[in-house]
Structures are given as C-alpha cells and as structure tokens.
Design a protein around this motif. Sequence first.
Motif, PDB file in Angstrom:
ATOM      1  N   VAL A 118      -4.685   3.504   3.268  1.00 53.65           N
ATOM      2  CA  VAL A 118      -5.522   3.460   2.065  1.00 53.65           C
ATOM      3  C   VAL A 118      -6.302   4.761   1.880  1.00 53.65           C
ATOM      4  CG1 VAL A 118      -7.539   2.344   1.015  1.00 53.65           C
ATOM      5  CG2 VAL A 118      -5.696   0.947   1.968  1.00 53.65           C
ATOM      6  N   THR A 164      -0.766   0.968  -6.498  1.00 54.06           N
ATOM      7  CA  THR A 164      -1.272  -0.304  -5.976  1.00 54.06           C
ATOM      8  C   THR A 164      -2.517  -0.105  -5.131  1.00 54.06           C
ATOM      9  OG1 THR A 164       0.979  -1.197  -5.975  1.00 54.06           O
ATOM     10  CG2 THR A 164      -0.643  -2.360  -4.643  1.00 54.06           C
ATOM     11  N   ILE A 165      -2.637   1.062  -4.463  1.00 56.83           N
ATOM     12  CA  ILE A 165      -3.785   1.291  -3.586  1.00 56.83           C
ATOM     13  C   ILE A 165      -5.090   1.153  -4.363  1.00 56.83           C
ATOM     14  CG2 ILE A 165      -5.013   3.074  -2.293  1.00 56.83           C
ATOM     15  CD1 ILE A 165      -2.426   3.922  -1.071  1.00 56.83           C
ATOM     16  N   ALA A 203       0.815  -1.222   0.000  1.00 56.17           N
ATOM     17  CA  ALA A 203       0.000   0.000   0.000  1.00 56.17           C
ATOM     18  C   ALA A 203       0.844   1.267   0.000  1.00 56.17           C
ATOM     19  CB  ALA A 203      -0.939  -0.002   1.209  1.00 56.17           C
ATOM     20  N   TRP A 204       2.127   1.150   0.187  1.00 55.59           N
ATOM     21  CA  TRP A 204       2.990   2.324   0.102  1.00 55.59           C
ATOM     22  C   TRP A 204       3.071   2.852  -1.325  1.00 55.59           C
ATOM     23  CZ3 TRP A 204       5.444   5.815   3.055  1.00 55.59           C
ATOM     24  CH2 TRP A 204       5.424   5.607   4.439  1.00 55.59           C
ATOM     25  N   LYS A 263      -3.793   7.785   1.072  1.00 57.16           N
ATOM     26  CA  LYS A 263      -3.139   7.847  -0.237  1.00 57.16           C
ATOM     27  C   LYS A 263      -4.091   7.537  -1.381  1.00 57.16           C
ATOM     28  CE  LYS A 263       1.667   7.050   1.003  1.00 57.16           C
ATOM     29  NZ  LYS A 263       2.925   6.405   0.568  1.00 57.16           N
ATOM     30  N   GLY A 264      -5.255   6.959  -1.082  1.00 57.82           N
ATOM     31  CA  GLY A 264      -6.195   6.600  -2.128  1.00 57.82           C
ATOM     32  C   GLY A 264      -7.053   7.781  -2.560  1.00 57.82           C
ATOM     33  N   ARG A 296       1.242   4.218  -4.487  1.00 54.16           N
ATOM     34  CA  ARG A 296      -0.063   4.835  -4.763  1.00 54.16           C
ATOM     35  C   ARG A 296      -0.828   4.086  -5.851  1.00 54.16           C
ATOM     36  NH1 ARG A 296      -1.160   9.740  -2.527  1.00 54.16           N
ATOM     37  NH2 ARG A 296       0.554  10.801  -1.470  1.00 54.16           N
ATOM     38  N   LEU A 315      -5.841  -2.394  -4.732  1.00 58.63           N
ATOM     39  CA  LEU A 315      -6.244  -2.955  -3.439  1.00 58.63           C
ATOM     40  C   LEU A 315      -7.699  -2.609  -3.131  1.00 58.63           C
ATOM     41  CD1 LEU A 315      -3.038  -2.175  -1.316  1.00 58.63           C
ATOM     42  CD2 LEU A 315      -3.851  -4.444  -1.975  1.00 58.63           C
ATOM     43  N   ALA A 330     -11.483   5.104  -2.549  1.00 55.46           N
ATOM     44  CA  ALA A 330     -11.009   4.622  -1.246  1.00 55.46           C
ATOM     45  C   ALA A 330     -11.804   5.258  -0.120  1.00 55.46           C
ATOM     46  CB  ALA A 330      -9.519   4.913  -1.089  1.00 55.46           C
TER      47      ALA A 330
END
Length: 679
Positions: A562, A531-532, A526-527, A565-566, A529, A535, A570
């Motif tokens: 999440v 990928t968030i 999740a670090w 940064k989402g 962005r 996820l 999110a």
Amino acid sequence: MTVSPQIFPPRKRWPSAGAFLAPSFSHHKLLHSLLILSQEISSLNPISFLLKPNSLSVIRKTSLLAIFFDELLRNQIPFPSSTFLCFEEMYILLQRVKNLMEDCANGSRMWLLIQAESVVSSFHELTLQLSTLLDIFPLEHVDLSDDIQELFTLIRKQCFQAKCSLDPSDYNLRHKVLTMLDRIKKEIVPDHSKLAEIFDKLGLQNSSSCKEEMESLEDEMQNQIDHKSKSEVVALIGLVRYAKCVLYGASTPTSDHGREKVVSEAIVPPDFRCPISLELMRDPVVLATGQTYNRESITLWIESGHNTCPKTGQTLSHTNLISNLALKNLIGMWCREQKIPFESMENNQKLDGVMRNKAAIAATKMMVSFFVNELSISQSLEAANGVVYELRTLAKTNSDGRAYMAEVGVIPLLVRYLGSDVGSELPNLQVNAVTAILNLSILEANKTRIMEIDGVLNGVIEVLRSGATWEAKANAAATIFSVSGVHSYRKQLGRKTRVIKGLMDLAKSGNMCSKKDALMAILSLAWDRETIGRLVEAGVVETVMEVVNVLPEEAVTILEMVVKKGGILATAAAYNAIKKLGMLLREGSDAARESAMATLVTICRKGGSEMVAELASICEIERIIWELMGSGTIRSRRKAATLLRIIRRWAASLDGEFVDMNTTATAIITSSSRPAFAR
C-alpha cells in the motif's frame, strides 16, 4: 480393456532369511517360529468375495503344517543339520504366503478382480515351491513316529496334486467389469442393474464401502511401476466413483476444515510454511531462484501470468519446478510426530493429469450429468446438500470434472444455494456451494464464467458479507482471491465497494482461517494502483494494524504494498503504523522484519522528516537496525543499512543530504521490490 500381465500384488514383500533369522538360531527356536507363523496363516479368514477356493486350499495345507510343527516341538525330535536350511526356506516361503493372503484381503477388491489370473498364478507358484521343499526334506534321517510321517506324506501329496485355477464365477465377473469399462470408454451409460450386481458380488454394497475401495485403489496406484497399470487403476477409480453416486446416492457431507484446525493447533516451523499461502507445504518444490514453495501455490502464481519469484522479485529464467524431496520428508516426519495427516497433491496430480484415462474421463462426465439431473429436479435441501458436496469434492480433485461441470451448467445451479435463506436453514449447504465454486475457479476458463454468468459474483459477495459460517465467508474470500488472478477481473473487483468492505470486515472480525483468506484477497487486489486508493479510503491501514499481532507477515506485506504503490494519503495513513513496524523489527519473524524494513524505508522516503522523527523516537531503534544489518537476506541487510542512514542524516539535520539519500533509496526499492503473495 487390456490388462497388464503383472503379478499381483505389485509390491513384493518377499523376505530374505537374514531378515528374520539370526545366525545363532537353533532348531528349536526355528521350529517355534514356524509353528507361530503357520498358526497365524491358519487363523486367517478365506477371501470371501474372490479366489475363495485358492485361499481355502492354502489355509488348509498350512493348518496341517502347524500340526506337524507342533508335534515335532512337543516330542523334541532331534534333527540332522541338513534340515535347518530346509526349515529356514520354509519359513521364508510361509511369510510370503501370509503377505499374499493379507494383501488380497486388505487391498482393492476391484484391482484384485482385474489381476485375478496373476494372483492365482502366485498361489500356484507358492504351492509348488512348498511341494519342492517337502520333497527335499530329509525324512529318512529324522526319527518320526508313524503318525507324523503319515501326516507329512499327506501334506506333500496335497501340495503335489494341487491345481490352482480361476473360479468360473470370478472369471465371468472380471469379464463383466472389463466389458463395462470398454462401454464407458465409448461413453455408453452402463446398465445400473448390472452395475449393482457386480458391486454386490464384490461386497461393495454402500457408499462407505465404495469410498474405502477408492482409497484402496489410490494406494494401489502408488504401488504400480508402469504408466499402463496406473492408467488401469485410474479407470477403476472412475468406475467406483460413478457407481457410488448412481447406486448409493451422495455421501454424507462433512467439513473439510478438520485438517486445517489440526494444523493450526500446532506451531508450524517457518521453514515448513509456503511463502505464498503461509500454509504447511504438502508438496514443496524449488523455483529457478532457489526459493521453495508449495507446488499448488506457485503453479497458480505462474499460471496467473507472473514471471517473477514472489519472495525475491527476481525474473525467472525458467518455470520448471523441482521437487524438494528432502524438505518433504522432514515435513512428513514432523506431521507424524504432531499426529497431523500428511497428504500432498501428488496423488491428485497422478489421478488428474499424468494418468488420464478415457474410461475415467467418460465416467466423470456421466457422474456430472447425473448430479446435474439431480439438482435440476425438485428435492429437499438435505438431498441437494449431498449432491453439492459430491460436486465440491469432484471439482477439488479432477480437472476434467471442473471443465465438464462448467460446460453443462453446474455453476448457475450452485448459485441458488448461496443465499442467506439457505445459510440460515442449512449452513453446510451454503458452505459446500461456495466451496464448489471456489474449486471450479481453479480452471482459468471458469474464472470468466464466475465473473460473467448472471448472479454468480453477487452470490459469492453475499456469502462474503453475510455468510452463515466463518468457513463459508473464508471460502468466498478465497474465491475473490482466485478470480482476481486475472488482471482485468482484479480491476473490476477493486471497483466494487461491497467486495472491499466485505474483505475488510472479515479480516477484522473473522476467525484465523477467514482472516488469512481475507488478507490474501486484499493483497491480490492491492496489485492494482487504482484499487489502492479505494483500499486506503476504506481503512486498509487501520485494518492490517488491527491484525498485525495475530498475522504479522500477511499484515505487513499488505502495508508494504500500500505505501509503495499508494500516494500521499497512503503514506499519511501509515504514520500510526510506524511504532508497530518498529516492534516487528525487534520481535517479528525474518519475513516480517524484511517487509517491515522495506515499508519503513518507503514511509520515511515519502513522508519526510515527520515520519523519520516518529521512527527515531522508538527506544533503541538504531541498535535494533544495526543488529539486523548483520543478519537476514541480502535485501533485508540492504534495507536495514538504508534505514539507518535515513535516521542518522535526519539526526544530523543534513536536509540536502537527506534528499540525496532518498534518491538512492528509491533506486534500491525499485530494483528489489517484492511482489504480492498469491495462493
């Protein structure tokens, strides 16, 4: 190989008189204590594998002394006061004799052999001191029978005439070991028949006795006070480890999860948990910010390129780690009370870093080459399991082993045991194979090999999704976490749907250990962005809400990352999590409350009035937040104040002020953001 001129044993347990004898001790009580002590020494078995003549001589003399003390007690012979001091010194001397005998019998056989000359000197020194005490004993002032006087004279004569020397066979055996170590240092493979002869004479005749010998050597290393002696012990450990494998084969594989299960059954105090791994700290250290972490976890965090404190987000002024000895002692006491084994990484660090030795490194390389050859030839899965288990153990404790194993191609050999066919036939082999890869990934260069060697990553992902046991799946998730410490690999892993889905499924359906490993891997991914978004689409918010009751700190930390940064998706997905976050504010741990408040601030700031209304509908939420403003960390109190202002401005329907407040909250969140945990 040069041996340090050190007296054996290195720990001197020579008591003072005050340690045993009260000031009011009578002659009778002192004689009784001397009789018991001399009988205890007499009942000891002579050292069977080394120094047998010396130990037999001491036992024989002490047996005669026991008869002497027994006769004095039974006849109740009066003594002048001058004899008391002599008896007192004799008691201390016999206690030293007993300690030396027990140390020789119970300690490392290899180290006893190397230090044999010093041990012989110790026996001789004690015998001479006993002879001196017998010489100054005021025999003429004590009314003894002729038989007792004759016995006393015999003991004194034997002590005076005693000549302690190293037996020629012991000397030759010692020379053979030192010669073999020198040859190993030059990377010359030892003659296995000669190796077997040495180990047979030392009584190390099977894998189990060799394992016990290595444990004794590790204990012995802790007792050494200089680096040279420590290095010599490390060389012997390398020799024994190599001989165990080539002479007696691989060990019977066992699961390493026994310790974790014992720990999980006890309620670990929050202060004893590492903020990164959330596991019981074995080697707590203090970071520049004053926060305490387990050494292994924070070292991996720093080596992964981070220059901030995982808990506070502060930039580190330096990366020096200071041992928190006070906390370590408290954890050790708690573990003993809970009957939980307490071993830190300190032993491994001394064996693996500070005390590296050429002979030990060469022995490790020879052992790895032997294992590679064993795996390369056709053999049964049971035989392969023993070898893979040995590789797993070596990769866990030895950096030289990790590097050399990768160089000679161990990783591709392990891949063949990751498949579901192996898992169904011999589950433990699959566990050992994936755990060996996990342990190899500790070395930075090996992360690249895992990602680039054909089939390795796919094999790990297959175990993650369809491993035969929870332990195999957990260690596959831990491998994903380890490799994702490299930024480019984190992005690469985040693009793989199978990785994300496998981690999600494990987090929802696994046991406690595997859930935790899956969540840590998700948090690491999740670090990134990019990928968030994947996820969120895969249902990460729903997943963490399912496990928030069993692993609240891990779950809410992921949710914080999440929503922070989402994007809009999110935040919208987090709507259903607001009430559970409110419950955490009421009932959660300090860490969970802090993350929950930070998450709620972000949700309300990004989601607007609808999110705030959902939060405000929680019963007594203002009182709960108000109470939290007076407790916790500075960051926690600041977040609570911000959250309370959000609710009150929403309640007052001051839309313009609400927007201005959000701008302030954004600045606060940016300045005090909390990075993800890393193992």
